[in-house]
Design a protein around this motif. Structure first.
Motif, mmCIF file in Angstrom:
data_model
loop_
_atom_site.group_PDB
_atom_site.id
_atom_site.type_symbol
_atom_site.label_atom_id
_atom_site.label_comp_id
_atom_site.label_asym_id
_atom_site.label_seq_id
_atom_site.Cartn_x
_atom_site.Cartn_y
_atom_site.Cartn_z
ATOM 1 N N THR A 109 -26.902 7.530 -11.777
ATOM 2 C CA THR A 109 -27.010 8.913 -11.304
ATOM 3 C C THR A 109 -26.942 9.860 -12.495
ATOM 4 O OG1 THR A 109 -25.911 8.320 -9.231
ATOM 5 C CG2 THR A 109 -25.959 10.658 -9.810
ATOM 6 N N PRO A 110 -27.948 10.739 -12.672
ATOM 7 C CA PRO A 110 -27.907 11.695 -13.785
ATOM 8 C C PRO A 110 -26.733 12.674 -13.660
ATOM 9 C CG PRO A 110 -30.117 11.555 -12.854
ATOM 10 C CD PRO A 110 -29.209 10.821 -11.924
ATOM 11 N N VAL A 111 -26.001 12.822 -14.768
ATOM 12 C CA VAL A 111 -24.848 13.723 -14.824
ATOM 13 C C VAL A 111 -24.921 14.518 -16.133
ATOM 14 C CG1 VAL A 111 -22.322 13.875 -14.863
ATOM 15 C CG2 VAL A 111 -23.422 12.083 -13.534
ATOM 16 N N VAL A 112 -24.608 15.813 -16.054
ATOM 17 C CA VAL A 112 -24.519 16.645 -17.251
ATOM 18 C C VAL A 112 -23.115 17.244 -17.300
ATOM 19 C CG1 VAL A 112 -25.415 18.650 -18.499
ATOM 20 C CG2 VAL A 112 -26.974 17.214 -17.158
ATOM 21 N N PHE A 113 -22.398 16.961 -18.389
ATOM 22 C CA PHE A 113 -21.073 17.531 -18.626
ATOM 23 C C PHE A 113 -21.232 18.704 -19.586
ATOM 24 C CE2 PHE A 113 -20.379 13.016 -17.738
ATOM 25 C CZ PHE A 113 -19.434 13.092 -16.731
ATOM 26 N N ARG A 114 -20.533 19.807 -19.295
ATOM 27 C CA ARG A 114 -20.616 20.999 -20.142
ATOM 28 C C ARG A 114 -19.215 21.490 -20.494
ATOM 29 N NH1 ARG A 114 -24.747 21.610 -16.452
ATOM 30 N NH2 ARG A 114 -26.810 21.983 -17.347
ATOM 31 N N ALA A 115 -19.091 21.993 -21.715
ATOM 32 C CA ALA A 115 -17.852 22.625 -22.170
ATOM 33 C C ALA A 115 -18.254 23.850 -22.976
ATOM 34 C CB ALA A 115 -17.039 21.674 -23.026
ATOM 35 N N GLY A 116 -17.491 24.910 -22.857
ATOM 36 C CA GLY A 116 -17.823 26.113 -23.596
ATOM 37 C C GLY A 116 -16.620 26.993 -23.831
ATOM 38 N N ILE A 117 -16.746 27.822 -24.855
ATOM 39 C CA ILE A 117 -15.730 28.833 -25.146
ATOM 40 C C ILE A 117 -16.457 30.157 -25.330
ATOM 41 C CG2 ILE A 117 -13.867 29.587 -26.662
ATOM 42 C CD1 ILE A 117 -13.618 26.660 -27.614
ATOM 43 N N HIS A 118 -16.150 31.128 -24.475
ATOM 44 C CA HIS A 118 -16.658 32.484 -24.631
ATOM 45 C C HIS A 118 -15.605 33.294 -25.376
ATOM 46 C CE1 HIS A 118 -19.805 32.568 -21.156
ATOM 47 N NE2 HIS A 118 -20.025 31.608 -22.035
ATOM 48 N N ASN A 119 -16.050 34.197 -26.229
ATOM 49 C CA ASN A 119 -15.172 35.014 -27.057
ATOM 50 C C ASN A 119 -14.291 34.113 -27.934
ATOM 51 O OD1 ASN A 119 -13.877 37.188 -28.217
ATOM 52 N ND2 ASN A 119 -12.884 37.885 -26.357
ATOM 53 N N LEU A 120 -14.952 33.285 -28.725
ATOM 54 C CA LEU A 120 -14.296 32.285 -29.566
ATOM 55 C C LEU A 120 -13.149 32.851 -30.387
ATOM 56 C CD1 LEU A 120 -14.303 29.376 -30.718
ATOM 57 C CD2 LEU A 120 -15.939 30.184 -32.433
ATOM 58 N N PHE A 121 -13.302 34.037 -30.946
ATOM 59 C CA PHE A 121 -12.282 34.603 -31.826
ATOM 60 C C PHE A 121 -11.298 35.515 -31.088
ATOM 61 C CE2 PHE A 121 -16.018 33.756 -34.535
ATOM 62 C CZ PHE A 121 -15.469 32.699 -35.266
ATOM 63 N N ASP A 122 -11.341 35.491 -29.746
ATOM 64 C CA ASP A 122 -10.412 36.234 -28.889
ATOM 65 C C ASP A 122 -10.342 37.723 -29.258
ATOM 66 O OD1 ASP A 122 -8.736 36.350 -26.685
ATOM 67 O OD2 ASP A 122 -6.924 35.935 -27.853
ATOM 68 N N LYS A 123 -11.512 38.309 -29.460
ATOM 69 C CA LYS A 123 -11.601 39.712 -29.863
ATOM 70 C C LYS A 123 -11.358 40.639 -28.669
ATOM 71 C CE LYS A 123 -14.564 42.991 -32.115
ATOM 72 N NZ LYS A 123 -15.515 43.198 -33.151
ATOM 73 N N ASN A 124 -10.579 41.691 -28.879
ATOM 74 C CA ASN A 124 -10.382 42.725 -27.867
ATOM 75 C C ASN A 124 -11.479 43.768 -28.035
ATOM 76 O OD1 ASN A 124 -7.959 41.678 -26.794
ATOM 77 N ND2 ASN A 124 -6.837 42.529 -28.519
ATOM 78 N N TYR A 125 -12.168 44.091 -26.961
ATOM 79 C CA TYR A 125 -13.253 45.064 -27.057
ATOM 80 C C TYR A 125 -13.541 45.655 -25.690
ATOM 81 C CZ TYR A 125 -16.133 41.259 -25.176
ATOM 82 O OH TYR A 125 -16.645 40.269 -24.376
ATOM 83 N N TRP A 126 -14.131 46.846 -25.710
ATOM 84 C CA TRP A 126 -14.613 47.477 -24.484
ATOM 85 C C TRP A 126 -16.043 47.018 -24.297
ATOM 86 C CZ3 TRP A 126 -10.943 49.211 -21.624
ATOM 87 C CH2 TRP A 126 -9.805 49.750 -22.208
ATOM 88 N N GLU A 127 -16.324 46.339 -23.196
ATOM 89 C CA GLU A 127 -17.631 45.719 -22.995
ATOM 90 C C GLU A 127 -18.723 46.706 -22.607
ATOM 91 O OE1 GLU A 127 -19.321 41.619 -21.179
ATOM 92 O OE2 GLU A 127 -17.667 42.552 -20.113
ATOM 93 N N GLY A 128 -18.400 47.664 -21.780
ATOM 94 C CA GLY A 128 -19.435 48.595 -21.358
ATOM 95 C C GLY A 128 -18.909 49.651 -20.414
ATOM 96 N N VAL A 129 -19.829 50.537 -20.046
ATOM 97 C CA VAL A 129 -19.520 51.657 -19.159
ATOM 98 C C VAL A 129 -20.137 51.354 -17.801
ATOM 99 C CG1 VAL A 129 -19.854 54.129 -18.788
ATOM 100 C CG2 VAL A 129 -19.526 53.243 -21.114
ATOM 101 N N ASN A 130 -19.306 51.316 -16.757
ATOM 102 C CA ASN A 130 -19.795 51.047 -15.398
ATOM 103 C C ASN A 130 -20.414 52.280 -14.756
ATOM 104 O OD1 ASN A 130 -18.903 48.389 -15.518
ATOM 105 N ND2 ASN A 130 -16.892 48.929 -14.727
ATOM 106 N N SER A 131 -19.750 53.389 -14.926
ATOM 107 C CA SER A 131 -20.215 54.689 -14.429
ATOM 108 C C SER A 131 -19.530 55.721 -15.314
ATOM 109 C CB SER A 131 -19.846 54.866 -12.952
ATOM 110 O OG SER A 131 -18.447 54.831 -12.784
#
Length: 129
Positions: A87-109
């Motif tokens: 049975t085909p299987v795909v395992f995935r691992a990831g890290i978002h924001n690798l350096f754990d930076k604090n930031y304002w992502e965007g303006v909602n309104s």
């Protein structure tokens, strides 16, 4: 020789013209995303990935008096495609924001901003059946 011009579209028809010509809140003039993937030689099915996201500063309000700074985030990941009992299987691992930076992502309104997520670890598996 022509002079280069930067295209800018600002606010128009605001109440009483108070903010006409100002930049729209949450409209970052520049956003750059660069992603790469590399299939590991000698390890069939293993792919490494990386991504850099950069967004320029943005105004928070119609008056263009409040601004969040530009930010850059680095993400990494890997996936491994194999078969388990045919049975085909795909395992995935990831890290978002690798350096754990604090930031304002965007303006909602106008007047509302979103804090970027801290370093986030993810694991998943996809099974074809």
């Amino acid at each position: 020789m022509r002079k280069s011009q930067t295209a800018f579209i600002g606010l128009t028809r605001t109440q009483g013209g108070a903010y006409d010509g100002n930049a729209a809140p949450g409209a970052a003039p520049w956003a750059t995303n660069l992603g790469v993937e590399w299939d590991m030689p000698g390890v069939a099915g293993l792919t490494l990935s990386g991504r850099v996201i950069n967004t320029s500063s943005q105004y928070v309000d119609n008056a263009n008096k409040l601004k969040i700074p530009n930010w850059t985030r680095v993400d990494i990941g890997a996936r491994y495609a194999t078969k388990v009992s045919a049975t085909p299987v795909v395992f995935r691992a990831g890290i978002h924001n690798l350096f754990d930076k604090n930031y304002w992502e965007g303006v909602n309104s106008p007047g509302t901003i979103t804090l970027g997520a801290p370093r986030t670890f993810m694991l998943s598996a996809t099974i074809d059946f």
